[in-house]
Design a protein around this motif. Structure first.
Motif, mmCIF file in Angstrom:
data_model
loop_
_atom_site.group_PDB
_atom_site.id
_atom_site.type_symbol
_atom_site.label_atom_id
_atom_site.label_comp_id
_atom_site.label_asym_id
_atom_site.label_seq_id
_atom_site.Cartn_x
_atom_site.Cartn_y
_atom_site.Cartn_z
ATOM 1 N N ALA A 224 0.821 -1.137 -0.051
ATOM 2 C CA ALA A 224 0.011 0.094 0.165
ATOM 3 C C ALA A 224 1.121 1.235 -0.009
ATOM 4 O O ALA A 224 0.547 2.256 -0.877
ATOM 5 N N TRP A 271 -3.303 -5.386 -4.863
ATOM 6 C CA TRP A 271 -3.265 -4.871 -3.420
ATOM 7 C C TRP A 271 -4.534 -5.610 -2.787
ATOM 8 O O TRP A 271 -4.508 -6.341 -1.847
ATOM 9 N N LEU A 272 -5.711 -5.494 -3.575
ATOM 10 C CA LEU A 272 -6.766 -5.951 -2.970
ATOM 11 C C LEU A 272 -6.773 -7.710 -2.739
ATOM 12 O O LEU A 272 -7.018 -8.104 -1.741
ATOM 13 N N VAL A 275 -5.000 -8.352 0.656
ATOM 14 C CA VAL A 275 -5.748 -7.712 1.932
ATOM 15 C C VAL A 275 -6.982 -8.620 2.301
ATOM 16 O O VAL A 275 -7.533 -9.070 1.584
ATOM 17 N N PRO A 277 -10.323 -7.989 4.145
ATOM 18 C CA PRO A 277 -10.968 -6.649 4.855
ATOM 19 C C PRO A 277 -11.316 -6.781 6.053
ATOM 20 O O PRO A 277 -11.840 -5.629 6.600
ATOM 21 N N ALA A 283 -7.623 -1.248 5.844
ATOM 22 C CA ALA A 283 -8.482 -0.654 4.637
ATOM 23 C C ALA A 283 -9.103 0.616 4.981
ATOM 24 O O ALA A 283 -9.214 1.598 4.437
ATOM 25 N N ALA A 327 -10.848 0.657 -1.766
ATOM 26 C CA ALA A 327 -10.649 0.630 -0.196
ATOM 27 C C ALA A 327 -12.264 -0.063 0.177
ATOM 28 O O ALA A 327 -12.302 -0.481 1.434
ATOM 29 N N THR A 328 -13.086 0.062 -0.664
ATOM 30 C CA THR A 328 -14.381 -0.517 -0.161
ATOM 31 C C THR A 328 -14.431 -2.271 -0.497
ATOM 32 O O THR A 328 -15.530 -2.609 0.185
ATOM 33 N N PHE A 329 -13.610 -2.743 -0.973
ATOM 34 C CA PHE A 329 -13.607 -4.180 -1.367
ATOM 35 C C PHE A 329 -15.095 -4.608 -1.888
ATOM 36 O O PHE A 329 -15.319 -5.593 -1.528
ATOM 37 N N LEU A 417 -15.963 -4.664 6.611
ATOM 38 C CA LEU A 417 -15.643 -3.286 7.011
ATOM 39 C C LEU A 417 -16.628 -2.497 7.851
ATOM 40 O O LEU A 417 -17.728 -2.811 7.822
ATOM 41 N N TYR A 422 -17.199 4.185 7.039
ATOM 42 C CA TYR A 422 -17.398 4.536 5.599
ATOM 43 C C TYR A 422 -18.276 5.541 5.257
ATOM 44 O O TYR A 422 -18.141 6.428 4.390
#
Lengths: 525, 492
Positions: A224, A271-272, A275, A277, A283, A327-329, A417, A422
């Protein structure tokens, strides 16, 4: 070699071959260097055509089996390329923007150094960028990622701002050092992923790697960080304004439209998958930095006094939306990220072209020296207003969907998340949209219209009279200057048309991206 | 008791030793060279000798040959002093290639006529003989002796420039540091011998595996040996001799010191640490990791300040030594990590030699070696200019120098995970290093200071050296597997 393999390998090899050809034809003594630039422009359009063919041939969701041979057996590094709905739009955008840059060099060079060599460097950059978009192997991605750096450094150092030699050298070196620091950290992260997952193959990592434990977190943080420098994400953006403002016009266009996308694409593709979540902090923090970047960039834009710096800072804000979406996956987030990336490439590319054209005509990018563009170069002024409107997210133009989808995906992030965080971030990002509108409108007011030369004599608006009939309009606007010429129309028209097209028919892009995202990241909600 | 000697195994060092004597005798009988062409004879002989030595080496590539063994050991397997395996062959390849290139770079001095070519090549071959021997040595005594065979001729080579006081000073400084390091290392070796009862590396290893009473003595011996070898590879804080020695010595000698002599030091480190005291890896691995971090950081930071090309290369080679040391920091968790050091060393060898070869050419016109003297080199002398540009980007680890980039990938791969902090330190250092490589690179592409400057008179020998390193770099950039697959496979 099968046809898909030929198409993918050719997409990397073709710009490289044309770069070599152009470099051989280039005559450094001649600034125009028509022969070399013509060859380069032909090459640019050939690559554009090739990429369209490759895109037609590829299916939206790839199996990644077409180009996959061992490159360094002992390291488990493979020459593994693929094209799908995530990389495809970015590849097409890249080939288009680079082709237009090369075409514009036919008439509008930076005025120092030879255009031929500059064109060769742009083709080299294109080769590296296309390789990065196609690479499905972590090390291969890293290697292509770095290919573009040295040529870009030369572009800024050799063809940058004529009036500021030490400044452009500093900007070039800062760009190089920051980016290499980022990519070196990213490489360390990749290596840890390799140790954890046992492979460099991102398709296999996305399918079967379940990140857990301290090492996996370290890897995700390092990757990241590396991508955040490239994207750039606040507060690692400090190399960007200098690099963009000191680079020649085509350099700024390629930097903003193409090179920044390596970072955002890297976030989606590399990256996704590494990682989880459900990690509580990573995130949301990335999303938080992205939102801070949106607001910060908007405030910084309000304070800028130089046109290209202002556009550069606006890029930081747009990239913030992209990273927030990633970053919301979610599949929606990936859609938003790709969409906003492509839209930013088209619109900011156009803005930098226009800024370059304005600087050519006025000899300065200083906002204090630019007034009443409507008066002296009405068409450029009008186009600038169009591009600025697109950039601030006017519905009906491409920029709107990127920002709207990004905010929407932030309201509905993946279930693992923290949803309320968010939502707060989404609200702040929406506030950032307002600030963005504020500075773009202020900018338009300032440079297109300028200070009112005439005032109503009395309060009675109905009976406006001029203070004096003798006011010479040219005193405020300056002499009339050369407006848009033919090469410029041809260069900018595709960008304008695509901005409108993507604005009214976002589905053409969203559907393939959604398919590819679902196939690539099966575990996304 | 008679020794059976496997002549094929010892053929390569033997060829170099015989060639050294021939060069010296030939020089003595022929007298001073009467023409420029005659002055090139010793260098030609040296290159031919390296080729001749490569022949028996390639014949050995498939099997492991041991010789100079204990004839009737009391118990256990037969320990041998001289073993040629794939590990040995990799370093032989580096040494032979490096020696040939250095001999070719050395021909640049022929024009000046201040360096006696015969003696110079004799010393070079002697030193290279030692470098071949150390890679095959498997006991501590042979290792120390071979290391001294590498160093002793190098002192003389450093000071061989006639009437140059800086060269003499460089030689003395180098000599003193080297003698001290040898003394420290001998102390360490004798402690190891005392603690384990053997000088053979495999017996030291098995003794430590079985547990020795004097464990602390063995640890002390290990650390002292590391200190001794750290002087040879110029690891911080044992690096002080490097910049002055490199600048004072002829460029060819600096190239030799930075590649072949340094490689010999690394061979010693790998042999002693991996084969001998591998059991103590949990002690020495963190120590070497700290050395590596210090070495690359100090090397890079001081290289930033340099405006003198050779001094910059000297500090950069300190920093590069740091990168080569990095995998040692992961050696306590994986035996294979040291393969990464070998991979990096192999790539560093020809890339760095390429940079020195071009510096030697530029030095013929600008002895001051300021970075600004390199302005416009790409235009004035494209061959040398592009070769230097390639070497610099490869040293920095960026494309188009893909080999340099992969060298860093290899090291990161070894160390990321077991010692991530070290990998992060290295990542920061890679970025710092870029600043000075880029500064130099920029000079190459600027318009030249003197318009219409004449082309350089590149001597054929140096031209060949540049060509060899440049071609090697390009080929291995496209097909990195050809180089890395065999090298990295050695320790697996």
């Amino acid at each position: 070699m099968s046809r898909p393999a030929l198409l993918l390998d050719g997409l990397v090899a073709l710009p490289f071959a044309f770069a070599v050809l152009t470099a051989l034809l280039a005559r450094p003594g001649r600034p125009r260097d028509a022969a070399a630039v013509v060859v380069a422009a032909l090459g640019g359009f050939a690559v554009l055509g090739w990429s369209v063919w490759a895109w037609m041939d590829a299916s939206a969701a790839m199996d990644g089996s077409h180009v996959d041979v061992a490159w360094i057996a002992q390291l488990d590094v493979r020459w593994h390329l693929g094209l799908d709905g995530i990389s495809g739009p970015l590849v097409l955008m890249t080939t288009l923007v680079v082709a237009l840059c090369l075409f514009s060099l036919l008439r509008h060079g930076p005025g120092c150094g030879g255009n031929g060599q500059l064109a060769a460097l742009l083709l080299l950059i294109e080769s590296g960028v296309l390789g990065s978009f196609l690479a499905l192997d972590l090390v291969l991605f890293f290697a292509f990622f770095e290919v573009a750096l040295i040529p870009m450094w030369f572009v800024i150092d050799g063809w940058g701002d004529r009036h500021d030699g030490p400044g452009r050298r500093r900007a070039a070196t800062r760009f190089l050092v920051f980016t290499v620091l980022g990519s070196a950290l990213m490489l360390v992260g990749f290596m840890i992923v390799h140790a954890e997952a046992g492979t460099f193959d991102i398709l296999r990592i996305a399918a079967s790697y379940r990140p857990s434990g301290a090492a996996a977190v370290t890897a995700a943080v390092l990757i990241a960080l590396g991508l955040a420098v490239k994207t750039p994400l606040w507060p690692l953006h400090i190399w960007l304004p200098d690099a963009h403002s000191k680079a020649p016009t085509v350099g700024s266009v390629v930097l903003a439209a193409v090179l920044l996308k390596l970072g955002t694409y890297g976030f989606v593709r590399f990256w996704l998958p590494v990682v989880d979540p459900s990690w509580r902090l990573l995130a949301p923090f990335v999303a938080g930095f992205a939102v801070v970047g949106i607001v910060y960039a908007a405030l910084a834009c309000l304070a800028q006094t130089e046109l290209k710096r202002l556009i550069a800072y606006s890029s930081v804000g747009h990239m913030g939306f992209v990273v927030l979406a990633v970053a919301t996956f979610t599949v929606g987030g990936v859609q938003a990220a790709v969409y906003a990336s492509v839209a930013h490439g088209l619109i900011t590319g156009l803005l930098f072209f226009l800024a370059g054209a304005i600087k050519d005509r006025y000899g300065t990018g200083d906002l204090a020296g630019l007034v009443v563009l409507y008066g002296s170069v009405p068409r450029i002024g009008g186009l600038f207003a169009f591009a600025a409107m697109a950039s601030l997210g006017l519905p009906g133009l491409a920029g709107f969907w990127g920002e709207m989808l990004a905010i929407r995906s932030a309201v509905y992030p993946a279930s693992a998340l923290p949803g309320s965080t968010y939502v707060v971030l989404a609200v702040i990002a929406a506030f950032g949209v307002i600030l963005t509108s504020a500075y773009f409108l202020a900018l338009l007011r300032r440079i297109l219209q300028g200070a009112p030369a005439v005032r109503p004599v009395n309060e009675d608006v109905a009976s406006i009279e001029l203070v004096s009939g003798e006011i010479d309009p040219t005193a405020a606007t300056g002499p009339r200057r050369r407006d848009v010429d033919g090469v410029e129309w041809l260069t900018w028209a595709p960008l304008i048309m695509l901005t409108v097209l993507l604005g009214v028919a976002p589905g053409v892009l969203l559907a393939p991206v959604a398919d590819a995202a679902t196939a690539f990241l099966g575990r996304l909600g | 008791m008679t020794q059976d000697i496997d002549w094929l195994a010892v053929a390569a060092p033997l060829v170099l030793a015989v060639a050294a004597v021939l060069v010296l005798l030939g020089d003595a009988f022929a007298g001073p060279p009467r023409s420029r062409r005659a002055a090139l004879v010793p260098a030609t002989l040296t290159v031919l000798a390296t080729v001749a030595a490569a022949v028996p080496a390639t014949m050995l590539r498939d099997d492991t040959r041991s010789t100079f063994c204990v004839v009737r050991p009391l118990e256990g397997p037969v320990p041998c002093s001289f073993v040629v395996d794939r590990f040995t062959l990799v370093f032989w390849a580096i040494t032979l290639f490096g020696t040939a290139v250095v001999a070719l770079i050395g021909t640049v001095a022929v024009v000046e006529g201040r360096t006696p070519a015969g003696e110079w090549n004799f010393l070079l071959l002697c030193s290279a003989t030692g470098a071949l021997t150390i890679a095959a040595s498997r006991d501590l005594i042979t290792l120390v002796v071979a290391l001294e065979v590498v160093s002793l001729p190098a002192f003389a080579m450093t000071g061989l420039h006639r009437g140059d006081r800086r060269a003499a000073e460089a030689a003395v400084k180098f000599f003193l540091v080297s003698v001290i390091s040898t003394a420290v290392m001998l102390m360490g070796v004798s402690l190891l011998y005392g603690a384990t009862g053997s000088v053979f590396l495999e017996q030291v290893d098995s003794a430590l595996a079985g547990g020795v009473d004097a464990h602390r003595v063995a640890v002390a011996g290990t650390l002292l040996t590391i200190v001794g070898l750290a002087f040879k590879v110029a690891a911080v804080p044992f690096h002080m001799w490097v910049p002055d020695t490199y600048v004072g010595a002829p460029v060819a000698v600096a190239a030799y010191l930075s590649v072949v002599s340094k490689a010999a030091g690394f061979v010693g480190l790998i042999l002693v640490l991996a084969l001998g005291v591998g059991q103590l890896a949990d002690v020495w691995s963190p120590v070497v990791a700290v050395l590596a971090a210090l070495t690359m950081t100090v090397g890079n930071l001081l290289a930033l300040l340099q405006r003198h090309a050779i001094r910059l290369l000297a500090w950069s080679s300190v920093a590069q030594a740091g990168y080569i040391l990095v995998p040692f920091g992961a050696a306590d968790s994986s035996e294979e990590a040291l393969g990464a050091s070998m991979g990096y060393l192999a790539i560093y060898a020809f890339v760095n030699l390429g940079a020195f070869a071009v510096a030697a050419v530029v030095g013929t016109r600008y002895p001051a070696q300021r970075l600004s003297d390199y302005r416009g080199l790409v235009r004035d002398e494209p061959g040398a200019g592009w070769a230097l540009a390639f070497s610099l980007v490869a040293l920095a680890g960026l494309p188009p120098g893909i080999v340099g980039l992969l060298a860093k990938v290899v090291v990161f791969d070894a160390v990321a995970g077991p010692a991530t902090w070290l990998a992060v330190v290295m990542a920061v250092n890679v970025a710092i290093g870029l600043v000075y490589y880029a500064r130099w690179l920029a000079e190459l592409f600027r318009p030249s200071a003197v318009q219409g400057a004449s082309r350089y008179d590149v001597p054929n020998g140096v031209g060949m050296a540049i060509g060899m390193t440049f071609v090697a770099g390009l080929v291995f950039s496209v097909f990195p597997g050809w180089l890395l697959d065999p090298v990295l496979g050695v320790l697996r």
